[in-house]
Scaffold this active site. Structure first.
Site, PDB file in Angstrom:
ATOM      1  N   ASN A  83       0.823  -1.205   0.000  1.00  0.00           N
ATOM      2  CA  ASN A  83       0.000   0.000   0.000  1.00  0.00           C
ATOM      3  C   ASN A  83       0.858   1.258   0.000  1.00  0.00           C
ATOM      4  OD1 ASN A  83      -1.988   1.899   0.216  1.00  0.00           O
ATOM      5  ND2 ASN A  83      -2.982   1.020   1.980  1.00  0.00           N
ATOM      6  N   ASP A  84       1.593   1.476   1.078  1.00  0.00           N
ATOM      7  CA  ASP A  84       2.340   2.733   1.196  1.00  0.00           C
ATOM      8  C   ASP A  84       3.347   2.923   0.060  1.00  0.00           C
ATOM      9  OD1 ASP A  84       0.979   3.298   3.546  1.00  0.00           O
ATOM     10  OD2 ASP A  84       2.418   2.185   4.751  1.00  0.00           O
ATOM     11  N   VAL A  85       3.948   1.811  -0.398  1.00  0.00           N
ATOM     12  CA  VAL A  85       5.012   1.946  -1.396  1.00  0.00           C
ATOM     13  C   VAL A  85       4.488   2.287  -2.783  1.00  0.00           C
ATOM     14  CG1 VAL A  85       6.603   0.445  -0.155  1.00  0.00           C
ATOM     15  CG2 VAL A  85       5.068  -0.535  -1.872  1.00  0.00           C
ATOM     16  N   VAL A  86       3.149   2.282  -2.957  1.00  0.00           N
ATOM     17  CA  VAL A  86       2.584   2.693  -4.243  1.00  0.00           C
ATOM     18  C   VAL A  86       1.665   3.900  -4.075  1.00  0.00           C
ATOM     19  CG1 VAL A  86       2.713   0.379  -5.218  1.00  0.00           C
ATOM     20  CG2 VAL A  86       0.617   1.090  -4.068  1.00  0.00           C
ATOM     21  N   ALA A 145       1.733   2.716   7.496  1.00  0.00           N
ATOM     22  CA  ALA A 145       2.005   4.095   7.886  1.00  0.00           C
ATOM     23  C   ALA A 145       0.723   4.811   8.295  1.00  0.00           C
ATOM     24  CB  ALA A 145       2.685   4.843   6.750  1.00  0.00           C
TER      25      ALA A 145
END
Lengths: 106, 459
Positions: free
Chosen positions: B385-388, B426
């Site tokens: 999730n956070d990395v995209v 996050a």
């Protein structure tokens, strides 16, 4: 040892510490952190030495706790690092991919 | 200490340098770790055999006890839980180092020099911070508490006050040579460690573990000074120096300065803002079943897979490989796009996919993957999730702003496989989930992938 001698050792160790890991690739960041973590478990040597010289219940208790914690740090650290690094060996095309598959499915 | 003992310690120090050297290259990493373990064992055995060591059996029992606690924990822990394991081991090491110096102080405090007493104070403060801070990182990663930054208004003033208090007590300890003052200083430092880590957001926790690791190293070095033991000085300093550098490298891999990781949450209410956005969010999402997505994938020319923590939790690495093999059998070009901090630790995804024997050529690092997305038909995001999250690129106020991300929104279609609409680790909402070209496929990653495999086979 005198303070200047110890300071020299300290300074050289800083440089060696920087130098040896300066070219590490991203995938090894975590195993390296874990390995370094195990290395500071060497405080176990200090814990053994103070417990060996301990007098009275308070010092013995503190020493006992220190030895237990330091052992957990050292032994656990090396074992957990080895487990992470185990995972890297399957990089080459291995004929036994079925075995690996079963092993990983548990 | 006799010359043979000092020689053995010297060998151990050498082993540790070689261990760190080995650990920084993939080929020799495992050997490096073994060399380190050998060196450590040598030093411990030699110390135990020292002539005139008191309470020998008592110490051996303590060692056995510690090993019995640590080895099963380290062997049985799931791969996904390894970062918190490292955090705990680091914390107890810091605690041990602080105890060693404090005990030495209790034993000899009348004869101590000022320099040695200062070193004792240093270990009491830094060791305690490392201990309690590591325990909080453990709680965050184990999800015993929220992974979001915890912010109390005025927290930074409280933290500063406690830091100054601990320092003041420490300075007072030296001339007074007072054990109660030292204990108070250590206890206050435990509180400081907690306050230090609480405001750090979940995704940044690995960086903090690395920093606390360096702290523990320095604590061990200071204990070495107190005990006049060169091995502890060398080993502790090595870890302190390499740990500091590693912390910088990790922060750099996430595209953030180290100060941003530690104190970022204090700058304005960005986190609070994004939470409010989640609360208002009954925006429409599009979800689809396995058959629809199977068709989308099977008739694509080029497919990208973005694995994340969800893949690791579900242990779905073998299933994803099966799906990719099927697609390749149908002539679809497939690659995995690996974000450096996908999962809960750097390199997590590489480890996981290596376990499933995914060919190395199919893995693309972020810099290599990002130019490919514009020509990709379908990107499948599996439990990431956070990395995209495009907020890292576009939303200046976002806590992850500035982190390099995989630009999956440039692909023609995006399929998100998620358990729920919950935000990532996050704790930040992801606008991409609501984008018109996004399709959601709800469920556990392994179940969903198995359904997809069946659906592609049925086509």
């Amino acid at each position: 040892m005198n303070n200047i001698g110890l300071l020299t050792i300290f300074m050289l160790s800083v440089f060696v510490g920087f130098e040896v890991i300066s070219k590490v690739s991203t995938i090894l960041h975590t195993p390296l952190m874990s390995g370094a973590n195990a290395i500071h478990g060497i405080i176990l040597v200090g814990a053994i030495l103070i417990t060996g010289d301990a007098h009275g219940a308070v010092q013995l208790t503190l020493g006992f706790i220190a030895v237990v914690l330091a052992t957990a740090n050292m032994v656990g650290g090396f074992v957990v690092t080895d487990r992470m690094l185990e995972m890297f060996k399957g990089r080459k095309p291995t004929p036994s991919s079925d075995v690996v598959q079963n092993g990983g499915a548990k | 200490m006799s010359t043979p003992v000092l020689f053995a310690y010297w060998v151990t120090a050498l082993c540790f340098i070689l261990a760190l050297k080995g650990l920084s290259s993939p080929k020799y990493a495992r050997h490096g770790n073994m060399i380190g373990a050998f060196g450590a064992a040598l030093a411990v055995v030699v110390t135990l055999c020292l002539h005139g060591l008191g309470h020998r059996w008592f110490i051996i029992i303590a060692i056995v006890f510690g090993a019995l606690l640590a080895v099963p924990a380290a062997r049985l822990v799931k791969m996904t839980a390894i970062p918190q394991m490292v955090a705990i081991f680091n914390g107890v090491g810091g605690g041990a180092a602080a105890l060693v110096s404090i005990t030495e102080f209790v034993r000899l405090h009348d004869t101590d020099t000022n320099a040695a007493a200062s070193a004792v104070v240093f270990t009491a403060i830094v060791g305690s911070v490392s201990f309690s801070g590591s325990m909080i990182t453990f709680a965050k990663l184990q999800e015993l508490m929220t992974g979001r930054p915890i912010l109390v208004p005025g927290a930074q003033y409280v933290t500063s006050a406690i830091a100054l208090g601990a320092l003041g007590l420490g300075i007072a300890t030296v001339p007074a040579s007072s054990v109660p003052l030292l204990v108070a200083c250590g206890l206050l430092s435990l509180v400081l460690g907690v306050l230090f880590v609480l405001p750090v957001g979940g995704a940044d926790v690995p960086v903090v573990i690395s920093l606390l690791n360096a702290f523990t190293g320095l604590t061990v070095a200071a204990s070495g000074y107190v005990l006049d033991n060169t091995l502890l000085i060398v080993a502790g300093t090595l870890v302190g120096a390499s740990g500091t550098l590693l912390t910088q490298l990790m922060a750099h891999a996430m595209g953030r300065p180290i100060t941003g990781v530690l104190f970022g949450a204090f700058r304005g209410g960005s986190t609070a803002g994004s939470t409010a956005e989640v609360a208002t969010g009954d925006r429409a999402v599009r979800s689809a079943g396995a058959e629809d997505i199977a068709i989308l994938l099977a008739y694509a020319r080029k497919v990208a897979i973005v694995p994340g923590y969800g893949l690791a939790v579900a242990q779905a690495q073998h299933t994803i490989r099966e799906l990719v093999d099927l697609l390749e059998g149908r002539g679809v070009q497939v690659f995995y796009a690996i974000h450096p901090v996908a999962g809960r630790m750097p390199g997590h995804m590489n480890v996981l996919l290596a376990e499933a024997n995914v060919p190395y050529e199919q893995l693309k690092e972020m810099d290599e993957a990002n130019p490919e997305f514009t020509s990709t038909d379908v990107t499948v995001v599996v439990g990431a999730n956070d990395v995209v999250n495009p907020a890292a690129r576009d939303q200046v106020g976002s806590p992850i702003y500035g982190m390099p991300i995989l630009n999956v929104d440039e692909a023609a279609n995006v399929v998100f496989m998620k358990r729920s609409l919950r935000p990532g680790f996050a704790g930040i909402d992801n606008a991409l989930l609501y984008h018109p070209k996004t399709t959601l496929f709800f469920g556990d990653a392994k179940d969903s992938l198995s359904k997809l495999v069946a659906a592609v086979k049925a086509l």
